[in-house]
Motif scaffolding. Structure first.
Motif, short mmCIF file in Angstrom:
data_model
loop_
_atom_site.label_atom_id
_atom_site.label_comp_id
_atom_site.label_asym_id
_atom_site.label_seq_id
_atom_site.Cartn_x
_atom_site.Cartn_y
_atom_site.Cartn_z
N SER A 107 21.92 -2.84 22.63
CA SER A 107 21.67 -1.48 22.13
C SER A 107 20.79 -1.46 20.88
N HIS A 108 20.33 -2.63 20.41
CA HIS A 108 19.49 -2.65 19.20
C HIS A 108 18.14 -1.98 19.49
N PRO A 109 17.61 -1.21 18.53
CA PRO A 109 16.32 -0.51 18.75
C PRO A 109 15.18 -1.43 19.16
N PHE A 110 15.20 -2.69 18.73
CA PHE A 110 14.12 -3.62 19.09
C PHE A 110 14.06 -3.83 20.60
N PHE A 111 15.22 -3.77 21.26
CA PHE A 111 15.30 -3.99 22.70
C PHE A 111 15.41 -2.69 23.49
#
Length: 548
Positions: free
Chosen positions: A470-474
């Motif tokens: 769920s990290h914004p980078f992914f």
């Protein structure tokens, strides 16, 4: 800070005029802080230091895979290591050992039993004790060989204890022992001798050795062809003489088990078969033709953020698969990330793995490749799966920035700073600087993975792997499609055929392809019983071959 003379900054500005001079003119305070810290750093001239820190490789190589001019090869392709723990008591130097035969504690005289490394053995006088008893040993070590407690069978077949009466000096010659031939290794079973439905076994005669494609601290990797099917595989060859001492055999068995487990995942190198000769162990594994990420980083210096995100996501899935099965990988680095012919990644080399780890369990072995070792390992703390997410952070940083977050290449001329101890100190104490060229999301994911506190590290909280997903980078990653290899890789290695080795370093592929002749004296010293049951054939790959 604003009162610092602008003239002082000109020394730094001259090396990066387009960036620093513009920032100085705009009175950017962050730039002032960065420049001031660099100016106060008492090391080499600033211009030289900035150019060295900007990337791992100083210029373009003459040809792909060839070394760059002035390239320092010591800063990469470092082999992983295990630092063995030694326990010193009354002059004894104890080391954890595993015992294949019945052994008894010299202190309490009870049997030493259990799984794994059950007790301690003094590496000088060979004294055997329980782990719980080693601190209670009163007799100091005299560097003399102490005969272990013997187990004698009486007429009824029951075991009785007897203590060896003699203490033999190391300088004193030991009485000659009757020569006993090594335990025979089962002869290879030929296909035509098998009954229908029985499992096929392999031997070295079944394979044609084509080329050397890699070499490690105790193994060589060859490209081979299975003569019956003409399929190409990689073969990892390990000399038994290098793994029979200490607990190396445990690690070989662990590697075999993890290879078997990894055969079910698209981003892990799987196992075809295992076999042995009196002198060597052989792992026949998938041949991944695209080379490793280190080789490609040599040519590209740094990767576009889209490429790094794709590789980091696939690596995350591979690590999560291992973690769910109780395996800590512990050796994630550019060298161990391979690219297949389509451009998908595959992790390889499971020699540093720790298996049987349940949620909440920890271990304490000091091991890994120096640049990727997590702070908790260096602090001597118990650790779990967190060390793999730290290593992924280091690897992602290298992909995005083109250099290590703990770059000490500037210390090459300073012997005091060109050591592992200094590198470990940098990992523990240095504040990691994120390059300004990276996006906010990339900087955030690096800070998350490279958090020196394991409990606060990305992937180690209550959400676990879901925190990474769920990290914004992914955010742009379709995880289900990615796991099914339905996402097109951003880069496809150039390959002219199944045997094309253009993506492998010439330092390996130029080596002669042969195995050194067996040494009969060396073989006689090997306890062949240590390797019983090593043979294995992957039933899934066997069924695929039968369809050819």
């Amino acid at each position: 800070m604003r009162q610092t003379s602008i003239k002082s900054y000109c020394i730094l500005v001259s090396s990066q005029p387009k960036y620093y001079w513009k920032m100085v003119q705009n009175k950017n305070e962050d730039c002032f802080i960065e420049l001031f810290s660099l100016l106060c750093d008492q090391r080499k001239p600033v211009k030289g230091r900035i150019s060295q820190r900007s990337k791992v490789f100083p210029n373009v190589p003459a040809a792909p895979g060839m070394p760059c001019t002035g390239e320092d090869r010591s800063i990469y392709r470092r082999g992983a290591r295990r630092w063995r723990k030694l326990y010193r008591v009354n002059g004894h130097i104890f080391q954890a050992k595993r015992f294949n035969r019945r052994a008894f504690c010299a202190y309490c005289q009870d049997r030493i039993w259990g799984l794994g490394r059950q007790g301690f053995k003094c590496i000088q006088c060979k004294l055997l004790v329980h782990k719980k008893c080693h601190k209670l040993v009163q007799k100091p070590c005299s560097n003399e060989h102490v005969d272990p407690i013997e187990v004698k069978d009486d007429a009824n077949g029951e075991s009785t204890l007897g203590r060896a009466a003699s203490v033999r000096s190391r300088a004193e010659p030991e009485p000659p022992l009757p020569e006993t031939p090594p335990a025979p290794v089962a002869a290879p079973v030929r296909n035509e001798d098998l009954e229908p439905g029985s499992q096929r076994q392999y031997s070295l005669e079944d394979f044609e050795l084509i080329r050397v494609i890699g070499r490690g601290s105790y193994a060589k990797v060859l490209m081979v062809e299975l003569k019956r099917t003409k399929r190409v595989y990689a073969m990892k060859v390990i000399k038994k003489a290098l793994v029979t001492d200490d607990e190396d055999i445990d690690w070989v068995q662990t590697e075999k088990h993890v290879f078997e487990t990894a055969s079910n995942h698209p981003f892990l190198v799987g196992l075809h078969s295992c076999f042995q000769t009196p002198s060597r162990l052989f792992f026949v594994i998938e041949f991944v033709r695209g080379g490793d990420l280190m080789f490609h980083m040599q040519r590209q210096r740094r990767l576009p953020e889209e490429h790094a995100r794709f590789y980091a996501a696939e690596i995350s899935l591979a690590l999560h698969f291992l973690h769910e099965r109780g395996v800590i990988y512990r050796d994630l680095k550019l060298d161990n990330v391979l690219l297949d012919h389509e451009g998908h990644i595959k992790l390889t080399d499971y020699g540093m793995c720790k298996e049987g780890v349940r949620p909440g369990d920890t271990t304490s072995t000091f091991c890994g490749t120096p640049n990727y070792i997590a702070p908790e390992i260096l602090r001597g703390e118990e650790y779990g799966f967190s060390v793999d997410w730290w290593a992924l952070g280091v690897l992602t940083y290298e992909m995005l920035a083109g250099r290590s977050p703990f770059d000490i290449s500037h210390a090459a001329d300073n012997p005091d700073q060109n050591t592992e101890d200094y590198l470990f100190q940098v990992i523990l104490e240095k504040t990691i600087r994120i390059p300004r060229s990276l996006s906010v999301k990339a900087a955030s994911v690096l800070k998350g993975f490279l958090n020196k506190s394991p409990s606060e590290r990305l992937g180690c909280g209550e959400g676990g792997f879901l925190d990474i997903v769920s990290h914004p980078f992914f955010k742009s990653i379709e995880w289900e499609m990615l796991e099914q290899k339905q996402v097109v890789p951003p880069f496809k290695p150039r390959l002219e055929g199944e045997r094309d080795l253009a993506n492998f370093p010439p330092e390996f592929t130029d080596e002669p392809v042969h195995l050194t002749p067996d040494n009969d004296t060396e073989i006689a010293d090997i306890d062949q019983s240590e390797f019983e049951g090593f043979e294995y054939v992957n039933p899934l790959l066997m069924s695929l071959e039968d369809c050819v």
